[in-house]
Write an enzyme that holds these catalytic residues in place. Structure first.
Site: not given
Length: 233
Positions: A30, A144, A50, A32
């Site tokens: 995505g 977020d 991540k 990020m």
């Protein structure tokens, strides 16, 4: 730069990060970064990684993210995804987290266009609120909170993902290609103004938006264009 030569991926399968973590399969990507299933060769366990591009990111932003990741890693709560490690490999900043088998709340909401029954939604929302209270007690603001950032596991157990990443993204356009961080339908009004301080109330506003979608099956605000959506908010 595309290291794999396919689809603009940041990483390639089989890549070894920091001499310890082997990337096995791309789970998602995505604005990020990317999420990979990976093997921790030192502890012989499967983890989620991540990957966040740090090339061109200000050193101050990376340092702040490290500090916030360390704080987030210290949060002990059953509804907050556990962070095991944070490190860099060349121009790659990455987080090592527990691998979760579940469905995010965005997919759950899509499966219930009329909304979840209150008897099911309320325990889910209570878990999220309790986790946020723990984070806020430690001066950690997520920034977020939205359905894709909450995983639902067996037994409707919740896990909040990505603590600290939104603040890092705000320091560099490498992650999103845009100055706007987050999903406008769930963003508090103060997040549209970079000069307005953001605190725990931002997360509570977003939680209200998540509650609205779970209970009604619709996002709290919809519009044909982003400016119209911001005006609605």
């Amino acid at each position: 730069m595309d290291e794999s030569g396919t689809g603009g991926r940041l990483m390639r399968e089989g890549r070894l990060l920091a001499g310890r973590y082997r990337l096995d399969a791309l789970l998602g990507r995505g604005g990020m970064g990317e999420v990979w299933r990976a093997s921790d060769l030192r502890l012989n366990r499967t983890v989620a990684i991540k990957v966040l591009p740090s090339h061109g990111a200000p050193a101050q932003a990376i340092a702040r993210f490290r500090r916030e990741a360390e704080i987030a890693a210290g949060l002990q709560h059953p509804s907050i995804a556990t962070v095991f490690d944070i490190d860099t490999d060349d121009d790659t900043l990455f987080l090592v987290m527990e691998l979760l088998n579940g469905t995010d709340l965005a997919a759950v909401a899509a499966q219930h266009p009329q909304g979840l029954p209150l008897t099911r939604a309320l325990p889910i929302l209570t878990q999220i609120a309790d986790a946020l209270a723990e984070a806020h007690k430690n001066d950690v603001v997520h920034r977020d909170i939205k359905p894709p950032n909450v995983m639902l596991l067996d037994g409707d157990r919740t896990k909040i993902l990505d603590f600290g990443i939104a603040r890092y993204a705000e320091q560099t356009t490498d992650l999103t290609g845009s100055a706007m961080i987050g999903t406008p339908a769930f963003m508090a009004p103060e997040q549209f103004d970079r000069n307005t301080p953001v605190d725990h109330r931002t997360d509570l506003y977003a939680l209200g938006g998540v509650a609205y979608q779970l209970l009604t099956g619709h996002r709290p605000f919809t519009a044909d264009t982003v400016p119209e959506l911001l005006h609605a908010v």
